[in-house]
Design an enzyme around this catalytic site. Structure first.
Site, PDB file in Angstrom:
ATOM      1  N   GLU B  52       0.860  -1.190   0.000  1.00  0.00           N
ATOM      2  CA  GLU B  52       0.000   0.000   0.000  1.00  0.00           C
ATOM      3  C   GLU B  52       0.882   1.220   0.000  1.00  0.00           C
ATOM      4  O   GLU B  52       1.722   1.389   0.883  1.00  0.00           O
ATOM      5  CB  GLU B  52      -0.869   0.027   1.256  1.00  0.00           C
ATOM      6  N   ASP B  63      -4.873  10.319  10.113  1.00  0.00           N
ATOM      7  CA  ASP B  63      -3.578   9.728  10.438  1.00  0.00           C
ATOM      8  C   ASP B  63      -2.996  10.245  11.740  1.00  0.00           C
ATOM      9  O   ASP B  63      -3.147  11.404  12.102  1.00  0.00           O
ATOM     10  CB  ASP B  63      -2.586   9.997   9.298  1.00  0.00           C
TER      11      ASP B  63
END
Ligand SMILES: Cc1ncc(COP(=O)(O)O)c(C=O)c1O
Lengths: 393, 265
Positions: B52, B63
């Site tokens: 990924e 995040d």
């Protein structure tokens, strides 16, 4: 009403709810319940009571005669600076805290730029006995120190946002991250008409009391509810949305939004989103956004912490699209001078955000007998340091 | 527009294998601008099952600190979506395992969803994960474009997602579902609590049509093998990026990292 959000959460091509799945249950719960809660009699009674007895509404619509003489128009100031806590922000936080309680939430988070929204949130949390966490950019904590201390006295915890330019955008990122990590008991009180649907509509509704009052005050003053122009500064756009709200469907009322040009639109240090932005997605909605060709958000700049944001609410992006609102901008210097002028002429030291609205008059056309309402969104107490450092008075 | 004549590697992978899959996330352009290709090559060689690649964004709200920092450095290094797609094309020429891009919607919108899909398909991208593109927006505006280029869109499920919505996501997914381990942003967690195990059990009992991989907080062999008792595998991100930050020998450290997670105890 013509400019209402549609069922999908859009104003024309702007709006929506671009949120990570982690926030979906919270935002969905808000979306499906906010209208029925805020339209209920119980909610409205409590809201009306608090706006009157706690916030001090209605705020005056004050005829500024010396400013009118100087700028050659009939200028009224909508005195949101006289709200409890010193700015219009409290209209929204009162609404959202009642809503949060109806939804069974016990903890509140907020972002703040100038600190006015943070103070307004800390205030209603104290009032309701709820835990309060406010994210604020480190730079803003320095330039709006009195508000940081006010939040602390009120019992809120102020957390510095250390990423990016350490201003409002970064504080909003941190608040969203906190909400992602605490989805169950926490309500996020967003401070402007930004964020995922239904926030822009909800905040606009809570702020719409401003134009509702302007209408009835003008009837008393001049026999009809219509000014020729309504002028407001635009950070995310909540005070402007409130001041425009009940005039949006009256095309003969000229609506003007004043953005922060910072050191000049082309200086690379600006927050004038309508001049510099392109459609994009930030903080949950599709709107105009200052960004690079690669889609990275550009760090905005303004002397005013409350206008230092790279986007505007999707409602305003739409109002620009359809030509309903004229957007102009004022530089740091123009705003500071307008703020000092208002202090001298009317005995009112405005917030630097609101000083931008006053400076906006020189960017628009009007006649000598035009009635202009300027939304004086806040008072300048928090900005004394900036005024002192600017000097020139 | 038409699908490129090749099999989607994510589908191919799950046909072949549906247990103990390790997918590794890293941010394009980090630690150095041109590390994207060689990190991917090392991962494939070391036995990672899927790669990924993060598209850096200035405001990564989902995040935690480690990926935020890597995105910031990558942008400072000069990473762009254009360059990333070129690098992926180069990586694809030597690597067979699925390549998934993960990033926020705004850079993709600026490129244009149609030209992004076209270029990503040509570069050999199999799927995308776009956390701030929810199911409904995807279905209403973009599904047709992604599908015509054969690019899978991977949706997330979290501990607060209702059963009804999990079913809807399962119905609209292909390839796999991204299961977020706990309420929070990306980043390592020490271990998995009873509450998280209950949640994984609940998902297992739902017998979803699609295989699912668990991400957010998987950082070592213990968390990986716990997760694999329930799922098809797991996704490791922050722990890998933290390792890269301190490594001056990728050729040794990347295989070691992969082995340390996958090795049978
Ligand atoms: C006094 C004042 N006016 C205006 C603003 C800008 O926000 P908005 O555009 O949402 O009214 C702020 C924000 O902090 C403020 O404190």
């Amino acid at each position: 009403m013509k400019y209402q959000v549609d069922e999908r959460g859009y104003y024309g091509r702007f709006g929506g709810a671009f949120i990570p799945e982690m926030l979906y249950p919270n935002v969905e719960a808000l979306r499906t319940t906010y209208l029925s809660i805020i339209e209920s009699t119980a909610f409205q009674n409590e809201m009306d009571d608090l706006l009157k007895n706690f916030v001090g509404r209605p705020t005056p619509l004050y005829f500024a005669s010396r400013l009118s003489d100087q700028l050659k128009a009939k200028i009224y100031l909508k005195r949101e600076d006289l709200c409890h806590t010193g700015a219009h922000k409290v209209n929204n936080t009162v609404g959202q805290i009642i809503l949060a309680r109806h939804m069974g939430k016990s903890k509140i988070i907020a972002e703040t730029g100038a600190g006015q929204h943070g103070v307004a949130t800390a205030t209603v949390c104290a009032l309701m006995g709820m835990e309060c966490l406010v994210y604020m950019g480190k730079l803003d904590m320095e330039r709006q120190k009195p508000n940081v201390e006010r939040m602390r006295i009120l019992g809120a915890k102020v957390v510095p946002a250390l990423s990016g330019s350490m201003t409002l955008k970064d504080a909003t990122n941190e608040a969203m991250r906190h909400w992602i990590s605490h989805p169950k008991d926490t309500h996020y009180i967003i401070g402007s008409v930004v964020g995922p649907h239904p926030y822009p509509d909800m905040v606009a509704r809570f702020q719409s009391v401003i134009s509702k009052e302007i209408r009835s005050q003008l009837i008393a003053e001049q026999g009809n509810p219509f000014p020729d122009h309504v002028v407001a500064c635009i950070g995310g756009g909540s005070n402007a949305a409130g001041a425009f709200y009940h005039f949006m469907d009256e095309p003969h009322v000229h609506l003007v939004g004043v953005e922060a040009a910072g050191k000049g639109i082309d200086s690379g240090e600006s927050a004038a989103t309508t001049a510099l932005g392109k459609p994009g997605v930030l903080h949950g909605s599709k709107t105009l956004l200052m960004q690079t060709a690669d889609g990275q958000v550009i760090e905005p700049y303004s002397i005013s912490a409350g206008l230092d944001y790279p986007g505007i609410g999707p409602l305003h992006a739409h109002l620009l699209d359809v030509g309903r609102v004229q957007f102009v901008s004022a530089t740091d210097d123009e705003a500071m001078q307008a703020g000092i002028a208002l202090s001298r002429l009317e005995g009112i030291i405005p917030a630097i955000e609101s000083a931008h609205a006053i400076a906006g008059l020189s960017k628009m056309n009007y006649d000598e007998d035009d009635v202009i309402v300027i939304n004086l969104s806040g008072r300048g107490d928090k900005d004394l340091d900036t005024y002192i450092r600017y000097g020139n008075y | 527009m038409k699908t490129l004549e090749k099999e989607n590697q994510t589908e191919e992978l799950f046909k072949r294998k549906n247990k103990n899959l390790l997918s590794v996330y890293y941010t394009a352009g980090y630690p150095a601008l041109n590390d994207t290709v060689r990190i991917g090559q090392w991962l494939a060689q070391a036995g990672a099952d899927m790669i990924e690649i993060g598209i850096p964004f200035s405001d990564p709200v989902a995040d935690g600190p480690v990926i935020q920092e890597s995105s910031k450095v990558a942008l400072e290094n000069g990473m762009t979506l254009n360059l990333l797609l070129e690098q992926v094309g180069e990586l694809r020429s030597g690597v067979k395992i699925p390549i998934v891009l993960m990033g926020y919607i705004n850079p993709i919108l600026q490129m244009g969803v149609a030209s992004f899909c076209e270029r990503a398909a040509h570069a050999g991208v199999d799927a995308v994960i776009i956390p701030d593109l929810p199911l409904l927006e995807y279905q209403e505006s973009y599904q047709g474009i992604f599908e015509s280029w054969g690019i899978k869109n991977i949706f997330m499920v979290t501990p607060t997602t209702s059963e009804e919505r999990i079913r809807a996501i399962d119905d609209s997914s292909s390839a796999f579902i991204y299961v977020v381990s706990s309420s929070g942003t990306t980043g390592a967690r020490k271990d998995f609590s009873g509450e998280q195990i209950d949640y994984l059990n609940r998902l297992k009992q739902m017998k979803l049509k699609n295989p699912w991989l668990v991400g957010f907080g998987v950082s070592n062999k213990t968390t990986f093998s716990t997760i694999c008792d329930y799922s098809a595998g797991a996704i490791v991100g922050s722990a890998f990026i933290a390792m890269l930050k301190n490594s001056n020998n990728f050729s040794a450290d990347i295989p070691n990292f992969v082995q340390s997670i996958k090795a049978k105890s």
